[in-house]
Design a protein around this motif. Structure first.
Motif, PDB file in Angstrom:
ATOM      1  N   VAL A 277       1.082  -1.678   0.113  1.00 52.00           N
ATOM      2  CA  VAL A 277       0.031  -0.325  -0.087  1.00 52.00           C
ATOM      3  C   VAL A 277       0.773   1.535   0.083  1.00 52.00           C
ATOM      4  O   VAL A 277       0.856   2.036  -0.603  1.00 52.00           O
ATOM      5  CB  VAL A 277      -0.827   0.127   1.033  1.00 52.00           C
ATOM      6  CG1 VAL A 277      -1.866   1.390   1.304  1.00 52.00           C
ATOM      7  CG2 VAL A 277      -2.130  -0.754   1.271  1.00 52.00           C
ATOM      8  N   ALA A 278       2.041   0.993   0.891  1.00 50.08           N
ATOM      9  CA  ALA A 278       2.390   1.892   1.066  1.00 50.08           C
ATOM     10  C   ALA A 278       3.645   2.381  -0.075  1.00 50.08           C
ATOM     11  O   ALA A 278       3.879   3.798  -0.951  1.00 50.08           O
ATOM     12  CB  ALA A 278       3.917   2.134   1.816  1.00 50.08           C
ATOM     13  N   ASN A 279       4.057   1.951  -1.255  1.00 54.28           N
ATOM     14  CA  ASN A 279       4.672   1.941  -2.365  1.00 54.28           C
ATOM     15  C   ASN A 279       3.449   2.230  -3.566  1.00 54.28           C
ATOM     16  O   ASN A 279       4.075   2.617  -4.151  1.00 54.28           O
ATOM     17  CB  ASN A 279       5.448   0.050  -2.998  1.00 54.28           C
ATOM     18  CG  ASN A 279       6.709   0.476  -2.007  1.00 54.28           C
ATOM     19  OD1 ASN A 279       6.837   0.824  -1.200  1.00 54.28           O
ATOM     20  ND2 ASN A 279       7.072  -0.851  -2.398  1.00 54.28           N
ATOM     21  N   LEU A 280       2.414   1.963  -3.320  1.00 50.96           N
ATOM     22  CA  LEU A 280       1.218   2.474  -4.252  1.00 50.96           C
ATOM     23  C   LEU A 280       0.636   4.052  -3.573  1.00 50.96           C
ATOM     24  O   LEU A 280      -0.791   4.022  -3.634  1.00 50.96           O
ATOM     25  CB  LEU A 280      -0.086   1.578  -4.389  1.00 50.96           C
ATOM     26  CG  LEU A 280       0.919  -0.215  -5.639  1.00 50.96           C
ATOM     27  CD1 LEU A 280      -0.853  -0.773  -5.264  1.00 50.96           C
ATOM     28  CD2 LEU A 280       0.847   0.349  -6.489  1.00 50.96           C
ATOM     29  N   GLY A 282      -0.281   4.805  -1.008  1.00 46.04           N
ATOM     30  CA  GLY A 282      -1.354   4.678   0.335  1.00 46.04           C
ATOM     31  C   GLY A 282      -2.225   4.541  -0.741  1.00 46.04           C
ATOM     32  O   GLY A 282      -3.947   4.768   0.329  1.00 46.04           O
ATOM     33  N   ASN A 283      -2.578   4.154  -1.500  1.00 45.48           N
ATOM     34  CA  ASN A 283      -3.728   4.047  -2.253  1.00 45.48           C
ATOM     35  C   ASN A 283      -4.288   2.327  -1.971  1.00 45.48           C
ATOM     36  O   ASN A 283      -3.735   1.357  -2.925  1.00 45.48           O
ATOM     37  CB  ASN A 283      -3.578   3.637  -3.701  1.00 45.48           C
ATOM     38  CG  ASN A 283      -5.065   3.589  -4.239  1.00 45.48           C
ATOM     39  OD1 ASN A 283      -6.477   3.412  -3.949  1.00 45.48           O
ATOM     40  ND2 ASN A 283      -5.840   4.698  -5.104  1.00 45.48           N
ATOM     41  N   ALA A 284      -5.181   2.238  -1.129  1.00 40.91           N
ATOM     42  CA  ALA A 284      -5.182   0.713  -0.697  1.00 40.91           C
ATOM     43  C   ALA A 284      -6.624  -0.093  -2.487  1.00 40.91           C
ATOM     44  O   ALA A 284      -6.163  -0.853  -1.774  1.00 40.91           O
ATOM     45  CB  ALA A 284      -6.216   0.501   1.019  1.00 40.91           C
ATOM     46  N   GLU A 285      -6.684   0.753  -2.720  1.00 40.65           N
ATOM     47  CA  GLU A 285      -7.927   0.090  -3.603  1.00 40.65           C
ATOM     48  C   GLU A 285      -7.607  -0.406  -4.601  1.00 40.65           C
ATOM     49  O   GLU A 285      -7.263  -1.542  -5.132  1.00 40.65           O
ATOM     50  CB  GLU A 285      -8.730   1.182  -4.350  1.00 40.65           C
ATOM     51  CG  GLU A 285      -9.917   0.963  -4.969  1.00 40.65           C
ATOM     52  CD  GLU A 285     -10.746   1.961  -5.569  1.00 40.65           C
ATOM     53  OE1 GLU A 285     -11.728   1.964  -6.759  1.00 40.65           O
ATOM     54  OE2 GLU A 285     -10.917   3.027  -4.832  1.00 40.65           O
ATOM     55  N   ASP A 286      -6.147   0.790  -5.250  1.00 41.05           N
ATOM     56  CA  ASP A 286      -5.078  -0.690  -6.086  1.00 41.05           C
ATOM     57  C   ASP A 286      -4.561  -1.155  -5.564  1.00 41.05           C
ATOM     58  O   ASP A 286      -3.853  -2.091  -6.166  1.00 41.05           O
ATOM     59  CB  ASP A 286      -4.235   0.991  -6.633  1.00 41.05           C
ATOM     60  CG  ASP A 286      -4.538   2.424  -7.276  1.00 41.05           C
ATOM     61  OD1 ASP A 286      -5.922   2.001  -7.734  1.00 41.05           O
ATOM     62  OD2 ASP A 286      -4.045   3.379  -7.485  1.00 41.05           O
ATOM     63  N   ALA A 287      -4.179  -1.103  -4.360  1.00 43.98           N
ATOM     64  CA  ALA A 287      -3.143  -2.176  -4.124  1.00 43.98           C
ATOM     65  C   ALA A 287      -4.416  -3.277  -3.940  1.00 43.98           C
ATOM     66  O   ALA A 287      -3.949  -4.981  -3.386  1.00 43.98           O
ATOM     67  CB  ALA A 287      -2.842  -2.083  -2.416  1.00 43.98           C
ATOM     68  N   GLY A 288      -5.626  -3.709  -3.884  1.00 44.74           N
ATOM     69  CA  GLY A 288      -6.341  -4.275  -3.980  1.00 44.74           C
ATOM     70  C   GLY A 288      -6.339  -4.982  -5.045  1.00 44.74           C
ATOM     71  O   GLY A 288      -6.294  -6.046  -5.232  1.00 44.74           O
ATOM     72  N   ALA A 289      -6.571  -4.112  -6.349  1.00 47.87           N
ATOM     73  CA  ALA A 289      -6.139  -4.563  -7.779  1.00 47.87           C
ATOM     74  C   ALA A 289      -5.825  -5.732  -7.978  1.00 47.87           C
ATOM     75  O   ALA A 289      -5.356  -6.083  -8.392  1.00 47.87           O
ATOM     76  CB  ALA A 289      -7.016  -3.455  -8.344  1.00 47.87           C
ATOM     77  N   VAL A 290      -4.255  -4.685  -7.208  1.00 49.30           N
ATOM     78  CA  VAL A 290      -2.927  -5.656  -7.831  1.00 49.30           C
ATOM     79  C   VAL A 290      -2.803  -6.946  -6.886  1.00 49.30           C
ATOM     80  O   VAL A 290      -2.339  -7.696  -7.612  1.00 49.30           O
ATOM     81  CB  VAL A 290      -1.602  -4.431  -7.533  1.00 49.30           C
ATOM     82  CG1 VAL A 290      -0.373  -4.944  -7.586  1.00 49.30           C
ATOM     83  CG2 VAL A 290      -1.824  -3.438  -8.139  1.00 49.30           C
ATOM     84  N   LEU A 291      -3.053  -6.533  -5.680  1.00 49.29           N
ATOM     85  CA  LEU A 291      -3.226  -8.367  -4.566  1.00 49.29           C
ATOM     86  C   LEU A 291      -4.468  -9.376  -5.798  1.00 49.29           C
ATOM     87  O   LEU A 291      -3.589 -10.362  -6.253  1.00 49.29           O
ATOM     88  CB  LEU A 291      -3.871  -8.162  -3.681  1.00 49.29           C
ATOM     89  CG  LEU A 291      -4.021  -8.895  -3.350  1.00 49.29           C
ATOM     90  CD1 LEU A 291      -2.704  -9.888  -2.975  1.00 49.29           C
ATOM     91  CD2 LEU A 291      -3.960  -8.569  -1.825  1.00 49.29           C
ATOM     92  N   GLY A 292      -5.467  -8.469  -6.579  1.00 48.69           N
ATOM     93  CA  GLY A 292      -5.974 -10.012  -7.015  1.00 48.69           C
ATOM     94  C   GLY A 292      -5.652 -10.114  -8.210  1.00 48.69           C
ATOM     95  O   GLY A 292      -5.842 -11.302  -8.596  1.00 48.69           O
ATOM     96  N   ARG A 293      -4.750  -9.094  -9.153  1.00 47.35           N
ATOM     97  CA  ARG A 293      -4.106  -9.702 -10.529  1.00 47.35           C
ATOM     98  C   ARG A 293      -2.993 -10.435  -9.734  1.00 47.35           C
ATOM     99  O   ARG A 293      -2.374 -11.945 -11.267  1.00 47.35           O
ATOM    100  CB  ARG A 293      -3.309  -8.850 -10.869  1.00 47.35           C
ATOM    101  CG  ARG A 293      -4.702  -7.764 -11.232  1.00 47.35           C
ATOM    102  CD  ARG A 293      -5.048  -8.137 -12.606  1.00 47.35           C
ATOM    103  NE  ARG A 293      -5.604  -6.602 -13.655  1.00 47.35           N
ATOM    104  CZ  ARG A 293      -7.395  -6.396 -13.281  1.00 47.35           C
ATOM    105  NH1 ARG A 293      -7.237  -6.533 -12.205  1.00 47.35           N
ATOM    106  NH2 ARG A 293      -7.686  -5.429 -13.959  1.00 47.35           N
ATOM    107  N   LEU A 294      -1.954 -10.109  -8.769  1.00 43.97           N
ATOM    108  CA  LEU A 294      -1.340 -11.093  -8.487  1.00 43.97           C
ATOM    109  C   LEU A 294      -1.428 -12.715  -8.487  1.00 43.97           C
ATOM    110  O   LEU A 294      -0.828 -13.827  -8.834  1.00 43.97           O
ATOM    111  CB  LEU A 294      -0.445 -10.679  -7.403  1.00 43.97           C
ATOM    112  CG  LEU A 294       0.526  -9.401  -7.856  1.00 43.97           C
ATOM    113  CD1 LEU A 294       1.340  -9.189  -6.243  1.00 43.97           C
ATOM    114  CD2 LEU A 294       1.656 -10.294  -8.657  1.00 43.97           C
ATOM    115  N   VAL A 295      -2.317 -12.897  -7.543  1.00 43.19           N
ATOM    116  CA  VAL A 295      -3.310 -14.285  -7.047  1.00 43.19           C
ATOM    117  C   VAL A 295      -3.831 -14.501  -8.778  1.00 43.19           C
ATOM    118  O   VAL A 295      -3.135 -16.056  -9.029  1.00 43.19           O
ATOM    119  CB  VAL A 295      -4.231 -14.186  -6.074  1.00 43.19           C
ATOM    120  CG1 VAL A 295      -4.753 -15.591  -6.524  1.00 43.19           C
ATOM    121  CG2 VAL A 295      -3.527 -13.216  -5.005  1.00 43.19           C
ATOM    122  N   GLN A 296      -4.197 -13.805  -9.035  1.00 40.56           N
ATOM    123  CA  GLN A 296      -4.386 -14.997 -10.909  1.00 40.56           C
ATOM    124  C   GLN A 296      -4.097 -15.313 -11.908  1.00 40.56           C
ATOM    125  O   GLN A 296      -3.038 -16.117 -12.372  1.00 40.56           O
ATOM    126  CB  GLN A 296      -4.889 -13.625 -11.207  1.00 40.56           C
ATOM    127  CG  GLN A 296      -6.432 -13.949 -10.536  1.00 40.56           C
ATOM    128  CD  GLN A 296      -8.177 -13.212 -11.156  1.00 40.56           C
ATOM    129  OE1 GLN A 296      -8.541 -14.094 -12.419  1.00 40.56           O
ATOM    130  NE2 GLN A 296      -8.518 -11.819 -11.182  1.00 40.56           N
TER     131      GLN A 296
END
Length: 406
Positions: A277-280, A282-296
């Motif tokens: 989140v910090a590297n993005l 502080g945008n938790a919404e972007d972090a959630g989208a990125v996390l979803g992509r990584l798992v897929q």
């Protein structure tokens, strides 16, 4: 101040590949790993991350069409290069560069390279291959264009005069040194300037440690849970035209061996959600989208060389995600003793995983929340089985901020 529900997300997976050469060493052989006294087939973390970056595609344009690719998020990406000026900056300014003497462009390039690559900038062969985010590249193009415009305002530095004025060129070089002093500071000030890849996998700049980024995504080398299974495929190249000539000598146009391997690979990834989140910014919404992509990507994208002759494509047959605040730990030691290559190898693999996880839980307590995807039975006991989309949704819910206890 707020933090995600859980600090760490861990992702474990198993994927099976028959007759492939997923990752080669410098001699063209499959990469190997000695573990527990047994040699295993290995896929490097660098290879895994590169395939995730490009989502299994050969170029950015195609990758953007893959719905679970990183490129399709719309966040700035980046490029790694030893010569960002040659390949990214100058092509954007061919007309402006042609209006001034070549020595002006050379002076500008040398000064910018020195600011970017440090003491080894003079020789492209010895430079560090640095990762530049697209915002950084755009900024470098703007800087270069501004300096070219300054040079163009001095007639003695412009074409078509046969030689630049030495005094004017010296003055321009001194101006460049002054103008480019804040180059690195300005690059660091760009929002997501280093690109999404750097925000995920980190960046090391030996010439400017302040530009380094810690990696929130930690990727282990994948390896087979059993001893290496390999075969040398004897191959020939047939000369079609010669083969049709009855008077020509029989034989092939070339003969060679290709190492092929088969195996069930264990992969492990840990994600520091707070740092992500910090590297993005502080945008938790972007972090959630990125996390979803990584798992897929981990579940669906295959590493692989020799695609045309081995079709090395497979999805994970089993995947487990864990969310918790305790220090992460791999489950690789479940396979310290190689799984025997007799009987049902997958069933024996899951039994080894179950036993190791039970032992860890008995010793340390259950420290994480868990969900699993299971394609091939058996699944782990006492862990809910969901499909991939449901697991992604659950993981993204872990990034919903909660107040930090006082």
């Amino acid at each position: 101040m707020s933090l995600p529900h859980k600090r760490f997300i861990q992702i474990h997976s198993l994927a099976s590949y028959p007759a492939v050469l997923l990752n080669r060493d410098d001699s063209g052989m499959a990469k190997r790993l000695p573990f527990g006294g047994t040699t295993r087939t290995r896929v490097s973390s660098q290879s895994l991350k590169r395939h995730w970056r490009f989502a299994g595609q050969d170029n950015h344009e195609d990758a953007a069409r893959v719905p679970f690719s990183l490129q399709s998020l719309g966040l700035p990406m980046g490029e790694r290069s030893k010569d960002i000026m040659k390949y990214a900056v100058w092509p954007a300014h061919a007309a402006a560069a042609s209006a001034v003497h070549a020595s002006v462009c050379e002076a500008l390039e040398n000064e910018m390279l020195l600011r970017l690559y440090g003491d080894k900038a003079a020789d492209a062969k010895t430079r560090q291959a640095l990762f530049f985010g697209h915002p950084e590249v755009e900024y470098l193009r703007t800087v270069a264009l501004d300096q070219l415009a300054l040079a163009a305002a001095t007639p003695a530095l412009c074409n078509p005069s046969p030689q630049p004025d030495k005094k004017a060129l010296k003055a321009f070089a001194e101006l460049l040194r002054e103008n480019l002093k804040p180059l690195r500071d300005n690059l660091r000030a760009l929002a997501l300037g280093a690109g999404l890849e750097s925000a995920l996998f980190g960046r090391m700049v030996t010439s400017d440690t302040a530009s380094n980024k810690d990696a929130p995504v930690h990727v282990a080398h994948a390896f087979t849970v059993h001893a290496m299974e390999r075969d040398l495929d004897f191959a020939t190249a047939v000369d079609d035209l010669r083969n049709r000539d009855e008077s020509a000598d029989a034989g092939s146009a070339g003969m060679f061996d290709i190492e092929l391997t088969s195996g069930l690979f264990y992969s492990y990834v840990n994600i520091d959600v707070v740092l992500l989140v910090a590297n993005l910014s502080g945008n938790a919404e972007d972090a959630g989208a990125v996390l979803g992509r990584l798992v897929q990507l981990i579940a669906r994208v295959s590493p692989g060389a020799k695609k045309g002759s081995t079709a090395p494509f497979a999805h994970a047959e089993w995947l487990m995600v864990e969310a918790g605040n305790d220090q992460p730990r791999t489950l690789a030691n479940a396979f310290r003793h190689a799984v025997p290559l007799q009987g049902n190898v997958f069933e024996a693999t899951m039994a080894a995983l179950q036993a190791h996880l039970d032992q860890l839980d008995a010793a340390y307590g259950v420290q994480t929340q868990r969900l699993q995807l299971s394609v091939t039975p058996p699944a782990l006991h006492n862990v809910d089985v969901l499909n991939l989309q449901s697991i992604v949704a659950w993981l993204q819910s872990q990034l919903q901020a909660q107040p930090v206890p006082a």
